[in-house]
Design a protein around this motif. Structure first.
Motif: not given
Length: 289
Positions: A93-105, A107-114, A145-153
């Motif tokens: 995480c380069k010291g940030r403690g968080t990493i970008m969410c790969q699911s929404c890249e 942005t915190g939002k995803k394309k509506c599946s409906a 919806s945050n766009g970031w996740l806590k670094c697992y490592r």
């Protein structure tokens, strides 16, 4: 596969003839080595004392004393090198403690599946999609919806506790040579068979066998010792702890028998009187008592 030979069916006409019986020689060289290798390891840091090089210089890999296993026994040990610990920025995480969410890249939002991201309901023309209220996007549940996740490592700490890990490997390296093996008997069976040990030479380093009645044993002894000497030359990686060379006498008998007018053969070998035949004509349990 070797099996035990029982009485043949009493109604079968059997003729058995002993072709030859002899003692095979098996030469074996064992070189017991110790290998030490290091690599960088990391773990979570939850605060507290860090045993760094500021406390004392870390010892060299071969300066660390450990109790070896019994001679000629394979074993492996892992242990951290003292005074090699250090706090470093988490490379994940380069010291940030968080990493970008790969699911929404991020942005915190995803394309509506409906509606597939169109914002309209395909069942009715120009009807706004009720799932995304016409935006074509929905909230990303992976990151809330945050766009970031806590670094697992590093578990969000941004730092990791690194240290040098030492791997010690003890290995018994074996070279074997069987003299006068019959082509009809698989080589691996003679290797597995027990015999009578007639020579045992064990030292820090052994020398080639000389003045032995079987010349191929002398030659193979010289070749094996030289091969292991070159392979495990003392250095920063390998240390030779002990060498042992042995010669065994393995009994081997070949016999032929007649079954229903056809000639067949079998082998009896080793102190266990194991039996091997490639094309035994009957499917029965076999043993020699």
């Amino acid at each position: 596969m070797p099996s035990k030979l029982s009485h043949l069916h009493r109604y079968a006409r059997v003729f058995c003839a002993l072709l030859w019986a002899k003692l095979n020689l098996t030469y074996r060289l064992e070189t017991f080595t110790e290998t030490r290798e290091t690599y960088l390891a990391s773990e979570l840091y939850n605060g507290g004392f860090v045993d760094s090089s500021a406390v004392a210089p870390p010892p060299a890999p071969w300066d660390i004393e450990v109790d070896p296993p019994p001679l000629f026994t394979d074993c492996e040990m892992h242990l951290p090198i003292p005074h090699s610990y250090s706090l470093e920025t988490c490379p994940n995480c380069k010291g940030r403690g968080t990493i970008m969410c790969q699911s929404c890249e991020g942005t915190g939002k995803k394309k509506c599946s409906a509606c597939g991201g169109t914002g309209t309901n395909t069942l009715e023309d120009f009807n706004i999609c009720s799932w995304c209220a016409g935006s074509g996007k929905n909230r990303c549940f992976s990151c809330r919806s945050n766009g970031w996740l806590k670094c697992y490592r590093c578990n969000g700490n941004g730092v990791l506790l690194f240290h040098t890990e030492l791997t010690i490997t003890w290995k018994n390296n074996v070279l074997e040579h069987v003299v006068d093996k019959d082509p009809g008997l698989p080589y691996y069976l003679l290797q597995q068979a027990a015999g009578k040990e007639i020579v045992c030479d064990e030292h820090l380093s052994v020398f080639p066998i000389v003045e032995f009645p079987e010349l191929s044993i002398e030659e193979y002894s010289r070749v094996c010792i030289e091969q292991h000497r070159m392979q495990f030359a003392t250095g920063n990686l390998h240390h030779v702890l002990k060498q042992k060379q042995t010669i065994e006498l393995v009994p081997l008998t070949k016999a032929e028998y007649e079954w229903n007018g056809k000639l067949h053969s079998f082998f009896i070998f080793g102190n266990e009187n194991k039996v091997y035949t490639k094309d035994y004509p009957a499917k029965c349990c076999c043993s020699i008592l």
